[in-house]
Design a protein around this motif. Structure first.
Motif, PDB file in Angstrom:
ATOM      1  N   THR A 198      -2.838  -6.153  -2.763  1.00 15.28           N
ATOM      2  CA  THR A 198      -2.095  -6.890  -1.741  1.00 15.28           C
ATOM      3  C   THR A 198      -2.073  -8.394  -1.972  1.00 15.28           C
ATOM      4  O   THR A 198      -1.202  -9.092  -1.442  1.00 15.28           O
ATOM      5  CB  THR A 198      -2.691  -6.620  -0.348  1.00 15.28           C
ATOM      6  OG1 THR A 198      -4.087  -6.958  -0.360  1.00 15.28           O
ATOM      7  CG2 THR A 198      -2.534  -5.159   0.037  1.00 15.28           C
ATOM      8  N   LEU A 238      -7.176   3.821  -3.086  1.00 20.34           N
ATOM      9  CA  LEU A 238      -6.898   2.388  -2.946  1.00 20.34           C
ATOM     10  C   LEU A 238      -8.178   1.597  -2.752  1.00 20.34           C
ATOM     11  O   LEU A 238      -8.122   0.390  -2.502  1.00 20.34           O
ATOM     12  CB  LEU A 238      -5.964   2.139  -1.759  1.00 20.34           C
ATOM     13  CG  LEU A 238      -4.642   2.902  -1.732  1.00 20.34           C
ATOM     14  CD1 LEU A 238      -3.791   2.437  -0.552  1.00 20.34           C
ATOM     15  CD2 LEU A 238      -3.875   2.751  -3.035  1.00 20.34           C
ATOM     16  N   ARG A 290       0.820  -1.209   0.000  1.00 20.53           N
ATOM     17  CA  ARG A 290       0.000   0.000   0.000  1.00 20.53           C
ATOM     18  C   ARG A 290       0.854   1.260   0.000  1.00 20.53           C
ATOM     19  O   ARG A 290       0.507   2.260  -0.633  1.00 20.53           O
ATOM     20  CB  ARG A 290      -0.950  -0.028   1.195  1.00 20.53           C
ATOM     21  CG  ARG A 290      -2.087  -1.024   1.001  1.00 20.53           C
ATOM     22  CD  ARG A 290      -2.981  -1.133   2.199  1.00 20.53           C
ATOM     23  NE  ARG A 290      -4.209  -1.861   1.879  1.00 20.53           N
ATOM     24  CZ  ARG A 290      -5.060  -2.307   2.780  1.00 20.53           C
ATOM     25  NH1 ARG A 290      -4.819  -2.101   4.066  1.00 20.53           N
ATOM     26  NH2 ARG A 290      -6.151  -2.950   2.405  1.00 20.53           N
TER      27      ARG A 290
END
Length: 226
Positions: free
Chosen positions: A73, A220, A27
């Motif tokens: 991720t 995100l 991130r």
């Protein structure tokens, strides 16, 4: 730290082994990539604390670069991110540092291309959560949990009112705001976390405000497919 939901505490779906050393690092890389606006030609990454000591063993290097490639991720390409970055024309240099940092899992990403340079410092604070603490030497904070506007502008009376008036007109709710300036009436940066993804045209409207030089968006919240 403001947690969005229980999954923010448990941690996201991810390629392991650690939510702090890999998910959070991804991130951090993605925030830097989105602020930069494109894949940089070079990334010099300074690592502090635990990141500096264990980045190769915990895959933090792979995760940070995977983030620069804008991977999620849990993207299966993360283990090959260094090779894929090289193939894409991104040169990466890791620089473990010994000086104290704001948090044990802190990294500074210095990104550059022929026409753009950017410095971002942030930390992975647990459960895959992050906190950005500096953008281009401005002391601003945000988490990436919400869509975020990062606005570069001159420091002048009425600037914040002009920006927030546009958001009010477009019915966009502000969840958090932070402002820093380098000098009175000099360069400044305003960070605004908003509750919804920016509407089409919002960036162009804000950039038309007198003394605004650039508006960047970090988001995100939208899932990207591998």
């Amino acid at each position: 730290m403001r947690f969005k939901d229980v999954f923010s505490i448990i941690g996201p779906a991810m390629i392991g082994p650690s939510s702090s050393h890999t998910a959070g690092a991804i991130r951090l890389g993605r925030v830097a990539r989105q602020l930069f606006g494109e894949l940089p030609q070079k990334a010099v990454i300074a690592l502090y604390g635990s990141f500096a000591e264990t980045y190769e063993g915990h895959g933090t290097d792979l995760a940070l670069v995977g983030g620069l490639l804008d991977y999620e991720t849990d993207d299966p390409r993360i283990p090959q991110s260094l090779q894929l970055a090289e193939e894409a024309g991104l040169e990466v240099v890791f620089s473990p540092a010994k000086k104290p940092a704001f948090h044990p899992n802190t990294a500074t990403l210095q990104l550059s291309s022929d026409a753009i340079q950017l410095s971002v410092t942030g930390a992975s604070i647990g459960g895959g959560n992050i906190e950005i603490i500096s953008v281009d030497q401005f002391d601003v904070k945000f988490t990436g949990l919400y869509p975020t506007l990062v606005i570069s502008h001159e420091d002048r009376p009425g600037m914040i009112a002009d920006i927030t008036a546009i958001l009010r007109t477009m019915m966009i709710n502000i969840g958090y705001m932070d402002v820093d300036r380098k000098a009175r009436k000099g360069e400044a940066m305003t960070v605004i976390e908003i509750d919804t993804r920016p509407e089409p045209g919002l960036i162009e409207v804000i950039e038309k405000i007198s003394s605004v030089s650039k508006v960047r968006v970090v988001d995100l919240t939208e899932r990207r497919k591998p």
